[in-house]
Design an enzyme around this catalytic site. Sequence first.
Site, PDB file in Angstrom:
ATOM      1  N   ASP A  76       0.843  -1.199   0.000  1.00 20.90           N
ATOM      2  CA  ASP A  76       0.000   0.000   0.000  1.00 20.90           C
ATOM      3  C   ASP A  76       0.876   1.247   0.000  1.00 20.90           C
ATOM      4  OD1 ASP A  76      -2.867   1.130   0.609  1.00 20.90           O
ATOM      5  OD2 ASP A  76      -1.501   2.212   1.936  1.00 20.90           O
TER       6      ASP A  76
ATOM      7  N   TYR B  78       2.861   9.724  -0.095  1.00 18.35           N
ATOM      8  CA  TYR B  78       3.881   9.118   0.772  1.00 18.35           C
ATOM      9  C   TYR B  78       5.296   9.400   0.281  1.00 18.35           C
ATOM     10  CZ  TYR B  78      -0.069   6.367   2.652  1.00 18.35           C
ATOM     11  OH  TYR B  78      -1.262   5.975   3.197  1.00 18.35           O
TER      12      TYR B  78
ATOM     13  N   LYS C  99      -2.609   5.965  -4.339  1.00 16.28           N
ATOM     14  CA  LYS C  99      -3.743   6.847  -4.044  1.00 16.28           C
ATOM     15  C   LYS C  99      -3.529   8.238  -4.628  1.00 16.28           C
ATOM     16  CE  LYS C  99      -3.894   4.526   0.437  1.00 16.28           C
ATOM     17  NZ  LYS C  99      -2.471   4.458   0.832  1.00 16.28           N
TER      18      LYS C  99
ATOM     19  N   HIS D 199      -7.645   9.514  -2.168  1.00 17.53           N
ATOM     20  CA  HIS D 199      -7.053   9.392  -0.826  1.00 17.53           C
ATOM     21  C   HIS D 199      -8.000   9.871   0.283  1.00 17.53           C
ATOM     22  CE1 HIS D 199      -2.798   9.132   1.086  1.00 17.53           C
ATOM     23  NE2 HIS D 199      -3.699   8.796   1.960  1.00 17.53           N
TER      24      HIS D 199
ATOM     25  N   ILE E  99      -3.487  -3.585   6.627  1.00 14.25           N
ATOM     26  CA  ILE E  99      -2.197  -3.206   6.023  1.00 14.25           C
ATOM     27  C   ILE E  99      -1.230  -2.671   7.076  1.00 14.25           C
ATOM     28  CG2 ILE E  99      -2.968  -2.865   3.642  1.00 14.25           C
ATOM     29  CD1 ILE E  99      -3.495   0.086   4.267  1.00 14.25           C
TER      30      ILE E  99
ATOM     31  N   SER F  30       5.508  -1.477   9.186  1.00 17.74           N
ATOM     32  CA  SER F  30       6.661  -1.538  10.094  1.00 17.74           C
ATOM     33  C   SER F  30       7.927  -1.366   9.270  1.00 17.74           C
ATOM     34  CB  SER F  30       6.709  -2.878  10.831  1.00 17.74           C
ATOM     35  OG  SER F  30       7.876  -2.915  11.635  1.00 17.74           O
TER      36      SER F  30
ATOM     37  N   ARG G 162       9.356  -7.280  13.232  1.00 20.22           N
ATOM     38  CA  ARG G 162       7.913  -6.989  13.222  1.00 20.22           C
ATOM     39  C   ARG G 162       7.318  -7.234  11.843  1.00 20.22           C
ATOM     40  NH1 ARG G 162       7.736  -1.212  16.376  1.00 20.22           N
ATOM     41  NH2 ARG G 162       7.482  -2.010  18.477  1.00 20.22           N
TER      42      ARG G 162
ATOM     43  N   ASN H  92       4.294  -9.775  11.706  1.00 18.07           N
ATOM     44  CA  ASN H  92       2.980  -9.298  11.254  1.00 18.07           C
ATOM     45  C   ASN H  92       2.475 -10.098  10.055  1.00 18.07           C
ATOM     46  OD1 ASN H  92       3.139  -7.358  13.267  1.00 18.07           O
ATOM     47  ND2 ASN H  92       3.719  -5.683  11.883  1.00 18.07           N
TER      48      ASN H  92
HETATM   49  P1  NDP Z   1      -0.015   1.017  11.982  1.00 16.90           P
HETATM   50  O1  NDP Z   1      -1.213   0.820  12.831  1.00 16.90           O
HETATM   51  O2  NDP Z   1       0.313   0.024  10.924  1.00 16.90           O
HETATM   52  O3  NDP Z   1       1.181   1.208  12.993  1.00 16.90           O
HETATM   53  C1  NDP Z   1       2.496   1.418  12.604  1.00 16.90           C
HETATM   54  C2  NDP Z   1       3.280   1.611  13.887  1.00 16.90           C
HETATM   55  O4  NDP Z   1       3.204   0.418  14.673  1.00 16.90           O
HETATM   56  C3  NDP Z   1       4.730   1.869  13.625  1.00 16.90           C
HETATM   57  O5  NDP Z   1       5.158   2.769  14.633  1.00 16.90           O
HETATM   58  C4  NDP Z   1       5.369   0.499  13.816  1.00 16.90           C
HETATM   59  O6  NDP Z   1       6.705   0.642  14.276  1.00 16.90           O
HETATM   60  C5  NDP Z   1       4.497  -0.104  14.900  1.00 16.90           C
HETATM   61  N1  NDP Z   1       4.408  -1.562  14.800  1.00 16.90           N
HETATM   62  C6  NDP Z   1       4.446  -2.330  13.696  1.00 16.90           C
HETATM   63  N2  NDP Z   1       4.326  -3.627  13.983  1.00 16.90           N
HETATM   64  C7  NDP Z   1       4.171  -3.712  15.335  1.00 16.90           C
HETATM   65  C8  NDP Z   1       4.010  -4.784  16.247  1.00 16.90           C
HETATM   66  N3  NDP Z   1       3.950  -6.049  15.812  1.00 16.90           N
HETATM   67  N4  NDP Z   1       3.901  -4.504  17.565  1.00 16.90           N
HETATM   68  C9  NDP Z   1       3.955  -3.227  17.998  1.00 16.90           C
HETATM   69  N5  NDP Z   1       4.112  -2.148  17.182  1.00 16.90           N
HETATM   70  C10 NDP Z   1       4.228  -2.388  15.863  1.00 16.90           C
HETATM   71  O7  NDP Z   1      -0.155   2.493  11.385  1.00 16.90           O
HETATM   72  P2  NDP Z   1      -0.165   3.239   9.984  1.00 16.90           P
HETATM   73  O8  NDP Z   1      -0.807   4.543  10.259  1.00 16.90           O
HETATM   74  O9  NDP Z   1       1.176   3.218   9.353  1.00 16.90           O
HETATM   75  O10 NDP Z   1      -1.198   2.402   9.101  1.00 16.90           O
HETATM   76  C11 NDP Z   1      -0.842   1.344   8.263  1.00 16.90           C
HETATM   77  C12 NDP Z   1      -0.864   1.760   6.799  1.00 16.90           C
HETATM   78  O11 NDP Z   1      -2.156   2.203   6.415  1.00 16.90           O
HETATM   79  C13 NDP Z   1       0.025   2.985   6.475  1.00 16.90           C
HETATM   80  O12 NDP Z   1       1.387   2.658   6.469  1.00 16.90           O
HETATM   81  C14 NDP Z   1      -0.544   3.368   5.146  1.00 16.90           C
HETATM   82  O13 NDP Z   1      -0.089   2.493   4.131  1.00 16.90           O
HETATM   83  C15 NDP Z   1      -2.041   3.201   5.412  1.00 16.90           C
HETATM   84  N6  NDP Z   1      -2.690   4.449   5.884  1.00 16.90           N
HETATM   85  C16 NDP Z   1      -3.622   5.045   5.073  1.00 16.90           C
HETATM   86  C17 NDP Z   1      -4.232   6.222   5.432  1.00 16.90           C
HETATM   87  C18 NDP Z   1      -5.245   6.841   4.529  1.00 16.90           C
HETATM   88  O14 NDP Z   1      -5.626   8.005   4.750  1.00 16.90           O
HETATM   89  N7  NDP Z   1      -5.728   6.140   3.529  1.00 16.90           N
HETATM   90  C19 NDP Z   1      -3.878   6.920   6.688  1.00 16.90           C
HETATM   91  C20 NDP Z   1      -2.949   6.193   7.515  1.00 16.90           C
HETATM   92  C21 NDP Z   1      -2.393   5.011   7.109  1.00 16.90           C
HETATM   93  P3  NDP Z   1       8.014   0.376  13.369  1.00 16.90           P
HETATM   94  O15 NDP Z   1       7.708   0.807  11.964  1.00 16.90           O
HETATM   95  O16 NDP Z   1       9.031   1.224  14.055  1.00 16.90           O
HETATM   96  O17 NDP Z   1       8.291  -1.094  13.475  1.00 16.90           O
END
Ligand code: NDP
Length: 262
Positions: A48, A53, A78, A109, A228, A231, A236, A240
């Site tokens: 995604d 981005y 998007k 988006h 989606i 990390s 992770r 995941n």
């Molecule tokens: P997430 O809920 O996926 O969380 C990401 C955070 O969680 C990061 O800080 C990551 O840390 C941490 N993390 C990852 N795996 C674990 C785990 N197993 N245990 C604990 N913490 C963990 O948030 P996002 O907001 O990034 O959402 C996911 C995706 O959705 C985005 O990347 C994007 O592609 C999409 N999105 C779309 C939006 C829209 O408007 N359409 C808005 C927001 C997101 P680290 O990376 O340091 O490992």
Amino acid sequence: MDHDDQPTVPLSGEVRMPLLGFGTWQATGKAGYDSVLAALDAGYRHIDTATMYGNEKEVGRAVQESGLRREDIFITTKLPPERAGRERETLEASLSALGTDHVDLWLIHWPPSSPADSIPMWREMLAARDEDLTRAVGVSNYSTAQMDELIQATEENPAVNQIRWSPFLYDRQRHAEHRDRGIVLEGYSPFKTSELSDPVLARIAAAHNVSPAQVVLRWHIDHEIVVIPKSVTPERIRANADVFGFSLTAEEMRDIDALGGS
Ligand code: NDP
């Protein structure tokens, strides 16, 4: 599990969308490239991204260098709605950065700030799909009423609505509104909107010998909601993706649903 045999949900026509995808927001530059390559290696077959981005080039390079076939990877990007009137050139820039002649899913988006842009933008999305620049089209951050406007004007449903979702945001009614229209619900920010130390998640995680984060992801998949997780941390990224070796009982699903209060 065979990575090319992951659970998918059908979109329109022949298109099948893997229920597990890899989020890339805030993963830019080398971190973006490295994390997407690690994700493909870990078995994700759905990535995604978005114009916003600023990482489509890195995503594209990782896809090309993964050694996987393009047709085995589902790519979403998007359109920022402020590009109203420049939809086609924005998609062409995405395709060029991604190094592909089509994406699998192209989303608006978020709803355009000017309601007058809404229907013409949706028609541009449909035209791009009809020309095979994208296999499916959808929206993100739309309410049901906003999707109904598009459907009424064009008789074409968005294939997908990507919205904030997690057990703690679970809304049975909203889920049903998507299902009733044949629109696939895709959740984003599964962890950021979850309390991973919640005792219900901890109990269920312990029962399956997995982590609460894995329970959150599996809950989406068992509801046929696309998820989606993002990390940039290799362990992770792998953990995941390791969510196909267990499934949740009906009672556990109900207990997790209840975290959303609906
Ligand atoms: P997430 O809920 O996926 O969380 C990401 C955070 O969680 C990061 O800080 C990551 O840390 C941490 N993390 C990852 N795996 C674990 C785990 N197993 N245990 C604990 N913490 C963990 O948030 P996002 O907001 O990034 O959402 C996911 C995706 O959705 C985005 O990347 C994007 O592609 C999409 N999105 C779309 C939006 C829209 O408007 N359409 C808005 C927001 C997101 P680290 O990376 O340091 O490992």
